[in-house]
Design a protein around this motif. Structure first.
Motif, short mmCIF file in Angstrom:
data_model
loop_
_atom_site.label_atom_id
_atom_site.label_comp_id
_atom_site.label_asym_id
_atom_site.label_seq_id
_atom_site.Cartn_x
_atom_site.Cartn_y
_atom_site.Cartn_z
N LEU A 81 91.08 -44.88 42.23
CA LEU A 81 90.09 -44.04 43.05
C LEU A 81 88.64 -44.74 43.15
N VAL A 86 82.61 -36.37 46.75
CA VAL A 86 82.90 -35.59 45.46
C VAL A 86 82.83 -36.25 44.34
N PRO A 121 96.97 -47.19 41.84
CA PRO A 121 95.82 -47.01 42.76
C PRO A 121 94.47 -46.51 41.95
N TYR A 173 90.35 -39.63 50.62
CA TYR A 173 90.34 -40.45 49.18
C TYR A 173 90.64 -41.79 49.84
N GLN A 207 85.96 -40.14 46.76
CA GLN A 207 86.50 -38.81 47.51
C GLN A 207 85.64 -38.19 48.10
N TYR A 262 91.40 -45.50 47.67
CA TYR A 262 91.94 -46.09 46.62
C TYR A 262 91.78 -47.87 46.73
N VAL A 305 91.87 -29.41 38.71
CA VAL A 305 91.24 -28.02 39.47
C VAL A 305 89.99 -28.15 39.87
N GLY A 306 89.66 -27.63 41.17
CA GLY A 306 88.31 -27.41 41.55
C GLY A 306 87.99 -28.52 42.64
N ASN A 307 88.09 -29.87 42.12
CA ASN A 307 87.61 -30.83 42.90
C ASN A 307 88.43 -31.54 43.51
N GLU A 308 89.92 -31.32 43.08
CA GLU A 308 90.99 -31.98 43.58
C GLU A 308 91.00 -33.50 43.26
N LYS A 309 90.41 -33.97 42.35
CA LYS A 309 90.58 -35.53 42.04
C LYS A 309 91.82 -35.73 41.76
N LEU A 310 92.29 -37.07 42.27
CA LEU A 310 93.59 -37.27 41.94
C LEU A 310 93.82 -38.95 41.50
N THR A 311 94.26 -38.84 39.98
CA THR A 311 94.01 -40.08 39.33
C THR A 311 95.58 -40.72 38.92
N LEU A 348 96.35 -34.22 39.28
CA LEU A 348 95.15 -33.50 40.23
C LEU A 348 94.37 -32.36 39.25
N GLY A 390 90.57 -21.75 47.61
CA GLY A 390 90.45 -21.24 46.02
C GLY A 390 90.38 -22.68 45.32
N GLY A 391 89.87 -23.68 46.02
CA GLY A 391 89.73 -25.20 45.17
C GLY A 391 91.08 -25.75 45.29
N TRP A 392 92.19 -25.08 45.80
CA TRP A 392 93.36 -25.94 45.81
C TRP A 392 93.64 -26.64 46.94
N THR A 430 90.03 -33.22 52.66
CA THR A 430 89.92 -34.17 51.33
C THR A 430 90.15 -35.59 51.98
#
Lengths: 111, 117
Positions: free
Chosen positions: B45, B55, B43, B33, B48, B35, A94-100, A92, B100-102, B31
């Motif tokens: 992506l 995003v 998976p 996603y 998103q 996949y 930081v910032g954009n929460e992209k999950l790879t 994951l 906070g972007g989390w 958020t």
């Protein structure tokens, strides 16, 4: 480009054995590493690791992250047939929460 | 707490036909996603969303795939026209933004298994 590499791709062990699954990553703006278990279609969440060296544990499963060497391991002790599944590692950002995700490790437990 | 809902569960179509998948995320999850998981692979992506904004869609084949998330809640993913190589499980997931972007971990729906013949 972000990379998540899991090994081994496939593992067959006998019930009662202990297994270690590996995940290495190359990701910019890393935030956390996640482990999922996929038995049929929907991956189910196991662990989220954000800090180095702190072991997370749930029953017979445990996992730890090394942010210096950019890898994580998932341990399963006293394996049972119900542990047979694909184990997926994901990172994951930081910032954009992209999950790879990585390619997964297919674990088969023989009774 | 209700989980991520997806429909249909299974779909078989002929190549060159169109298909659409629907996803309803967990309430309050900003958020979302989509996949694609081809047999034997992890998976991948496709797209998103953060609320109703995109995003990341860098791996979405935009000549045939499209997705939208109206009002920042439900989402649809469409393939038009489908190819044989689109046969896969399409997974939708959502996560909660905690500031906070989390965000939290992603929760997955049961997926749609698409077979293109």
């Amino acid at each position: 480009e972000d990379k998540v590499v899991q090994s081994p791709l496939s593992l067959v062990v006998h019930e009662g054995d202990t297994v270690t699954l590996n995940c290495s990553y190359e990701v910019t703006n890393f935030r956390s590493l996640l482990w999922y278990k996929q038995e049929k279609k929907a991956p189910t969440f196991l662990f989220m690791l954000t800090s180095s060296g702190i072991e997370k544990k749930s029953g017979r499963l445990s996992s730890i992250l090394d942010k210096k060497e950019l890898f994580s391991i998932l341990n399963i002790t006293a394996t049972q047939t119900g542990d047979s599944a694909i184990y997926l590692c994901a990172v994951l950002k930081v910032g954009n929460e992209k999950l790879t995700f990585g390619t997964g490790t297919r674990l088969t437990i023989i009774p | 707490e209700a989980g991520v809902a997806q429909s249909p569960r299974y779909k078989i179509i002929e190549k060159r036909q169109s298909v659409a998948f629907w996803c309803n995320p967990i309430s309050g999850h900003a958020t979302l996603y989509w996949y694609q998981q081809i047999l034997g692979q992890g998976p991948k992506l496709l797209i998103q969303f953060q609320n109703n904004g995109v995003v990341d869609d860098s791996q979405l084949p935009k000549d045939r795939f499209s997705a939208e998330r109206l009002k920042g809640v439900d989402s649809t993913l469409k393939i038009q026209p489908a190819k044989l190589e689109d046969s896969a499980v399409y997974l939708c997931a959502s996560s909660l933004e905690i500031g906070g972007g989390w965000g939290t971990e992603a929760f997955f729906g049961q997926g749609t298994r698409l077979t293109v013949v």
